[in-house]
Design a protein around this motif. Structure first.
Motif, PDB file in Angstrom:
ATOM      1  N   ALA A   1       0.830  -1.205   0.000  1.00  0.00           N
ATOM      2  CA  ALA A   1       0.000   0.000   0.000  1.00  0.00           C
ATOM      3  C   ALA A   1       0.868   1.260   0.000  1.00  0.00           C
ATOM      4  CB  ALA A   1      -0.935   0.007   1.206  1.00  0.00           C
ATOM      5  N   VAL A   2       1.966   1.234   0.747  1.00  0.00           N
ATOM      6  CA  VAL A   2       2.888   2.376   0.766  1.00  0.00           C
ATOM      7  C   VAL A   2       3.545   2.530  -0.602  1.00  0.00           C
ATOM      8  CG1 VAL A   2       5.064   3.235   1.724  1.00  0.00           C
ATOM      9  CG2 VAL A   2       3.327   2.306   3.247  1.00  0.00           C
ATOM     10  N   ASP A   3       4.009   1.421  -1.181  1.00  0.00           N
ATOM     11  CA  ASP A   3       4.713   1.460  -2.470  1.00  0.00           C
ATOM     12  C   ASP A   3       3.851   1.994  -3.606  1.00  0.00           C
ATOM     13  OD1 ASP A   3       7.076   0.532  -1.408  1.00  0.00           O
ATOM     14  OD2 ASP A   3       6.833  -1.528  -2.114  1.00  0.00           O
ATOM     15  N   VAL A   4       2.584   1.555  -3.673  1.00  0.00           N
ATOM     16  CA  VAL A   4       1.726   1.945  -4.800  1.00  0.00           C
ATOM     17  C   VAL A   4       0.793   3.098  -4.457  1.00  0.00           C
ATOM     18  CG1 VAL A   4       1.833  -0.356  -5.820  1.00  0.00           C
ATOM     19  CG2 VAL A   4      -0.074   0.229  -4.325  1.00  0.00           C
ATOM     20  N   GLY A   5       0.831   3.545  -3.205  1.00  0.00           N
ATOM     21  CA  GLY A   5      -0.050   4.641  -2.795  1.00  0.00           C
ATOM     22  C   GLY A   5      -1.508   4.213  -2.762  1.00  0.00           C
ATOM     23  N   GLY A   6      -1.746   2.945  -2.426  1.00  0.00           N
ATOM     24  CA  GLY A   6      -3.103   2.407  -2.433  1.00  0.00           C
ATOM     25  C   GLY A   6      -3.757   2.414  -1.075  1.00  0.00           C
ATOM     26  N   THR A   7      -4.981   1.912  -1.065  1.00  0.00           N
ATOM     27  CA  THR A   7      -5.776   1.785   0.151  1.00  0.00           C
ATOM     28  C   THR A   7      -5.830   0.321   0.554  1.00  0.00           C
ATOM     29  OG1 THR A   7      -7.132   3.674  -0.452  1.00  0.00           O
ATOM     30  CG2 THR A   7      -8.071   2.154   1.152  1.00  0.00           C
ATOM     31  N   VAL A   8      -5.609   0.037   1.822  1.00  0.00           N
ATOM     32  CA  VAL A   8      -5.690  -1.320   2.341  1.00  0.00           C
ATOM     33  C   VAL A   8      -7.156  -1.654   2.593  1.00  0.00           C
ATOM     34  CG1 VAL A   8      -5.042  -2.835   4.256  1.00  0.00           C
ATOM     35  CG2 VAL A   8      -3.419  -1.151   3.415  1.00  0.00           C
ATOM     36  N   MET A   9      -7.619  -2.752   2.025  1.00  0.00           N
ATOM     37  CA  MET A   9      -8.990  -3.227   2.233  1.00  0.00           C
ATOM     38  C   MET A   9      -8.912  -4.431   3.158  1.00  0.00           C
ATOM     39  SD  MET A   9     -10.722  -1.220   0.185  1.00  0.00           S
ATOM     40  CE  MET A   9     -12.243  -1.955  -0.295  1.00  0.00           C
TER      41      MET A   9
ATOM     42  N   TYR B   1      -8.565  -5.905  12.436  1.00  0.00           N
ATOM     43  CA  TYR B   1      -8.410  -4.705  13.248  1.00  0.00           C
ATOM     44  C   TYR B   1      -6.945  -4.354  13.502  1.00  0.00           C
ATOM     45  CZ  TYR B   1     -13.427  -4.831  14.249  1.00  0.00           C
ATOM     46  OH  TYR B   1     -14.787  -4.823  14.135  1.00  0.00           O
ATOM     47  N   SER B   2      -6.078  -5.358  13.617  1.00  0.00           N
ATOM     48  CA  SER B   2      -4.667  -5.048  13.869  1.00  0.00           C
ATOM     49  C   SER B   2      -4.030  -4.376  12.652  1.00  0.00           C
ATOM     50  CB  SER B   2      -3.882  -6.301  14.268  1.00  0.00           C
ATOM     51  OG  SER B   2      -3.837  -7.228  13.208  1.00  0.00           O
ATOM     52  N   ILE B   3      -4.422  -4.776  11.457  1.00  0.00           N
ATOM     53  CA  ILE B   3      -3.903  -4.132  10.252  1.00  0.00           C
ATOM     54  C   ILE B   3      -4.467  -2.714  10.147  1.00  0.00           C
ATOM     55  CG2 ILE B   3      -3.843  -4.172   7.725  1.00  0.00           C
ATOM     56  CD1 ILE B   3      -3.803  -7.200   7.880  1.00  0.00           C
ATOM     57  N   GLN B   4      -5.757  -2.540  10.443  1.00  0.00           N
ATOM     58  CA  GLN B   4      -6.356  -1.203  10.430  1.00  0.00           C
ATOM     59  C   GLN B   4      -5.658  -0.295  11.436  1.00  0.00           C
ATOM     60  OE1 GLN B   4     -10.603  -1.472  11.017  1.00  0.00           O
ATOM     61  NE2 GLN B   4     -10.856  -2.938   9.352  1.00  0.00           N
ATOM     62  N   ASN B   5      -5.396  -0.826  12.608  1.00  0.00           N
ATOM     63  CA  ASN B   5      -4.721  -0.074  13.673  1.00  0.00           C
ATOM     64  C   ASN B   5      -3.336   0.384  13.206  1.00  0.00           C
ATOM     65  OD1 ASN B   5      -4.919   0.821  16.427  1.00  0.00           O
ATOM     66  ND2 ASN B   5      -3.498  -0.793  17.025  1.00  0.00           N
ATOM     67  N   THR B   6      -2.569  -0.527  12.648  1.00  0.00           N
ATOM     68  CA  THR B   6      -1.234  -0.205  12.171  1.00  0.00           C
ATOM     69  C   THR B   6      -1.292   0.777  11.008  1.00  0.00           C
ATOM     70  OG1 THR B   6      -0.457  -2.382  12.861  1.00  0.00           O
ATOM     71  CG2 THR B   6       0.927  -1.177  11.308  1.00  0.00           C
ATOM     72  N   ALA B   7      -2.232   0.570  10.089  1.00  0.00           N
ATOM     73  CA  ALA B   7      -2.375   1.469   8.945  1.00  0.00           C
ATOM     74  C   ALA B   7      -2.689   2.888   9.407  1.00  0.00           C
ATOM     75  CB  ALA B   7      -3.462   0.968   8.000  1.00  0.00           C
ATOM     76  N   ARG B   8      -3.564   3.018  10.383  1.00  0.00           N
ATOM     77  CA  ARG B   8      -3.910   4.353  10.885  1.00  0.00           C
ATOM     78  C   ARG B   8      -2.694   5.031  11.505  1.00  0.00           C
ATOM     79  NH1 ARG B   8      -9.036   5.703  14.612  1.00  0.00           N
ATOM     80  NH2 ARG B   8     -10.105   5.457  12.629  1.00  0.00           N
ATOM     81  N   ILE B   9      -1.927   4.287  12.293  1.00  0.00           N
ATOM     82  CA  ILE B   9      -0.724   4.842  12.920  1.00  0.00           C
ATOM     83  C   ILE B   9       0.281   5.285  11.858  1.00  0.00           C
ATOM     84  CG2 ILE B   9       1.317   4.255  14.312  1.00  0.00           C
ATOM     85  CD1 ILE B   9      -0.587   2.417  15.959  1.00  0.00           C
ATOM     86  N   MET B  10       0.400   4.503  10.775  1.00  0.00           N
ATOM     87  CA  MET B  10       1.362   4.804   9.720  1.00  0.00           C
ATOM     88  C   MET B  10       0.842   5.821   8.705  1.00  0.00           C
ATOM     89  SD  MET B  10       2.863   0.991   8.962  1.00  0.00           S
ATOM     90  CE  MET B  10       4.031   1.572   7.751  1.00  0.00           C
ATOM     91  N   GLY B  11      -0.434   6.192   8.808  1.00  0.00           N
ATOM     92  CA  GLY B  11      -1.003   7.149   7.868  1.00  0.00           C
ATOM     93  C   GLY B  11      -1.361   6.539   6.517  1.00  0.00           C
ATOM     94  N   ILE B  12      -1.550   5.221   6.486  1.00  0.00           N
ATOM     95  CA  ILE B  12      -1.930   4.520   5.260  1.00  0.00           C
ATOM     96  C   ILE B  12      -3.454   4.461   5.203  1.00  0.00           C
ATOM     97  CG2 ILE B  12      -1.821   2.325   4.014  1.00  0.00           C
ATOM     98  CD1 ILE B  12       0.810   1.769   5.582  1.00  0.00           C
TER      99      ILE B  12
END
Length: 79
Positions: free
Chosen positions: A9-17, A21-32
């Protein structure tokens, strides 16, 4: 696998679907950007602590096994 999804998601500038919840939590912290698929998604960032299931020692960092006794670790949401 989770880190690969976030890295992509970081590499391609995409959105994680994801509904994880742990991935959502990490994504929010990282600004993804992320989007829940079948669930409502997280409402706030959760902090986690980890406890050895053998000797019961607590750690702030995630580890596969306890450095003291070698037992597996279990995640607990910090309250």
């Amino acid at each position: 696998m989770d880190i690969t999804v976030l890295a992509l998601a970081v590499d391609v500038g995409g959105t994680v679907m994801t509904d994880d919840y742990s991935i959502q939590n990490t994504a929010r912290i990282m600004g993804i950007p992320y989007k829940a698929v079948g669930q409502t998604g997280i409402t706030k960032v959760e902090k986690w602590n980890y406890q050895c299931i053998g000797c019961k020692k607590w750690y702030k960092e995630k580890m596969e096994e306890c450095p003291i006794c070698g037992s597996p670790m279990k995640a607990h949401r910090k309250r």
